[in-house]
Scaffold this active site. Structure first.
Site, PDB file in Angstrom:
ATOM      1  N   TYR A  98       0.896  -1.223  -0.077  1.00  0.00           N
ATOM      2  CA  TYR A  98      -0.025   0.023  -0.002  1.00  0.00           C
ATOM      3  C   TYR A  98       0.672   1.156   0.012  1.00  0.00           C
ATOM      4  O   TYR A  98       0.531   2.189  -0.723  1.00  0.00           O
ATOM      5  CB  TYR A  98      -0.832   0.035   0.977  1.00  0.00           C
ATOM      6  N   GLU A 194       6.475 -31.197  13.199  1.00  0.00           N
ATOM      7  CA  GLU A 194       5.797 -30.713  11.875  1.00  0.00           C
ATOM      8  C   GLU A 194       4.389 -29.929  12.435  1.00  0.00           C
ATOM      9  O   GLU A 194       4.327 -28.871  12.046  1.00  0.00           O
ATOM     10  CB  GLU A 194       5.486 -32.053  10.958  1.00  0.00           C
ATOM     11  N   ASP A 246       5.184 -36.085  10.010  1.00  0.00           N
ATOM     12  CA  ASP A 246       4.609 -37.084   9.594  1.00  0.00           C
ATOM     13  C   ASP A 246       5.228 -38.130   8.744  1.00  0.00           C
ATOM     14  O   ASP A 246       6.264 -37.677   8.063  1.00  0.00           O
ATOM     15  CB  ASP A 246       3.396 -36.806   8.654  1.00  0.00           C
TER      16      ASP A 246
END
Lengths: 366, 366
Positions: A98, A194, A246
């Site tokens: 901006y 994770e 995982d």
């Protein structure tokens, strides 16, 4: 008052403009040379064990129809970065957009229409100055958190990250040493987790207290600040980093982002990668060993398999026998296992059984 | 050791099972009665100024082909919640799913295949027990953060939220009073900020120090913990709540979630809504007043306009003249303005000009 650090950065920013002025004075086509961040200029530095940018530079010229806008945008962002540095403030990437967005006088043309245009220019300037946007005072969204026997000074406040209850210390976007200093610690290693839910469980079990470590999560793919923090903890406190994800290709890739870096932020690796990081698991040899019942296996889909084929050929994996073996075993197994499935083995199973055994036996891939 | 609070919850959980056993003994079809959470049972309680659930109950029967699985799932989740409560631990929604997922002996059938099946059952049990899942020790992802002259005790640790640097206090998923206590404070109001980047700017400007307030962001749509925290700050510290969002229908809706609650979590409103919350802005009358240049207006698209038409007819908006006027002005203006655009007026414009004027003049919609 402008700090010494900022003074140097300001000088470098001004030099971008000075070079352009000189080009004009010499009747030359004003040019800014920027390190190329395209895939063809990204390579894996085997010696350093991390992703890096090559030497290829691109010219951004003023007198070139296809480059003039980008040229103007580069100078505009550089001037706004100068303003932020001079004031000693920090602003967000959206806010910088901006600050830089306006309509050219007498024209209908905007300097920027979307943040998609301003963010890459910020990365260009990182390359130009060999500095991080964080050093220039530009922040983005935060993600990760951490806890453990460590005191941090954050903008003057002394924060004991072992005294932050269930919340932990939210890792800021800007963790450069001018903003954040690592003080006393009593940690022996860093455990990067994770998923947030697993971090919460381990934090509740005070795993960091029983094992004198720092537990940290980037909530999936880590933000830049999280990676930078892991690197600083590793480098300055001289602590080993163990990554726990995982058991799927997405988790394995997250590990490699902490370790070698990411392709689209290759220039950031020199300041954020941890080539020594060890992969603790969850991995295929853990399935039998920790007896994960079949009902907690999730069948891999085509997307998973496709991603394995891609990732196993990445330079930092393809010559690594241990990893090639792991990828093969993963494909053969045909299923994924999430960290959270371990909680079904017992609410405290991960902190009392799985992790202590793995760490004690150094059962990791390095 | 089971706390008094948990003892009562455990009793209530056991009563679900006891009722089923009694039904069996009486040769009746075992039935669990659950408050309906469908849209037709959600209404706006004008007197209380918040969303609420009606009296409609649904029967979940054992001897009913279409309900037997859901019946079993309800008992299974209830038994796992009992286990968590008895141990005094907390677990994540994903972890609870794994704890409850198994294959029925001798069958190929799983108790749960997806978390989409277990999450609604947890909400059913919230209704059954008239308790929050947070009270039962079940957490979800965190989002928000806060800072200000307030001390919080979080799982025993005393945390001064004015001494947390650029990080702030990350609001945990479970902020019930058994886990978190509000201690000393010196705040006069609570400023809820939609976007994280604006929170960061205001935190850096130490807005909370200059104006003796607590600044809090839910990073867009707040998590349950964030809403519950705002309510507790409002109720226990008796502080007014001002909400500051983007000037668009999505921001206005976020305001209404803090104030009246959300349709899909209507049962949560009694514990999280703040009917007194004021909407500080950004609003249409601010555009001229604070001279927001045209280049920072973003044209509304069809999705924005459709959402305005929907929301203006919601019960809590449709009889409110001030809001109807605001919606009309927003449609007429045809553009959105983001909080971050204010930074282009000056890096510290929001903290030094915009907010102080708005608060001093009480220029809000209530």
């Amino acid at each position: 008052m402008v700090s010494k650090r900022n003074k140097k950065l300001l000088e470098n920013l001004e030099n971008i403009g000075n070079k352009v002025i000189k080009d004009f004075e010499k009747n030359k086509n004003p040019t800014i040379k920027i390190p190329s961040r395209t895939l063809s200029n990204v390579y894996f530095d085997e010696k350093k064990g991390m992703l890096a940018l090559g030497d290829k530079m691109i010219d951004r010229n003023y007198f070139n129809l296809s480059q003039a806008k980008k040229f103007m945008q580069t100078l505009l962002i550089a001037s706004k970065l100068k303003e932020v540095l001079q004031k000693g403030n920090t602003v967000g990437l959206r806010q910088l957009f901006y600050m830089s967005k306006h309509t050219l006088e007498g024209l209908e043309e905007n300097t920027f229409d979307n943040q998609d245009e301003s963010d890459p220019v910020v990365e260009d300037i990182e390359g130009l100055l060999d500095a991080l946007r964080e050093e220039l005072g530009i922040f983005a969204a935060t993600k990760g958190k951490m806890a453990g026997p460590l005191k941090i000074r954050d903008k003057g406040d002394l924060i004991n990250t072992s005294k932050l209850g269930s919340s932990g210390y939210g890792i800021p976007s800007i963790v450069e040493d001018h903003a954040i200093q690592l003080e006393d610690h009593d940690a022996k290693f860093i455990l990067v987790i994770e998923k947030e839910q697993m971090w919460n469980r381990l934090n509740e079990d005070k795993f960091w207290k029983k094992h004198n470590c720092i537990i940290l999560t980037g909530k999936g793919q880590p933000a830049r600040g999280d990676r930078r923090m892991v690197r600083r903890l590793h480098e300055e406190l001289k602590l080993p980093v163990y990554v726990f994800t995982d058991m799927d290709i997405w988790g394995y890739y997250i590990y490699s982002v902490y370790k070698q870096g990411s392709i689209n932020l290759a220039h950031f690796s020199t300041k954020a990668a941890v080539p020594d990081a060890k992969f603790l698991g969850f991995k295929t040899s853990d399935i039998k060993r920790f007896d994960i019942p079949k009902e907690h296996w999730i069948k891999m889909n085509k997307g998973d398999l496709k991603r394995i084929r891609e990732i196993k050929d990445y330079d930092w994996f393809k010559n690594d026998k241990k990893w090639q073996k792991e990828f093969k075993a993963l494909v053969k197994f045909g299923h994924k296992i999430e960290q959270d499935a371990l909680v079904a083995k017992g609410i405290e199973f991960t902190s009392k059984d799985y992790l202590p055994v793995k760490i004690k036996e150094k059962d990791w891939i390095d």
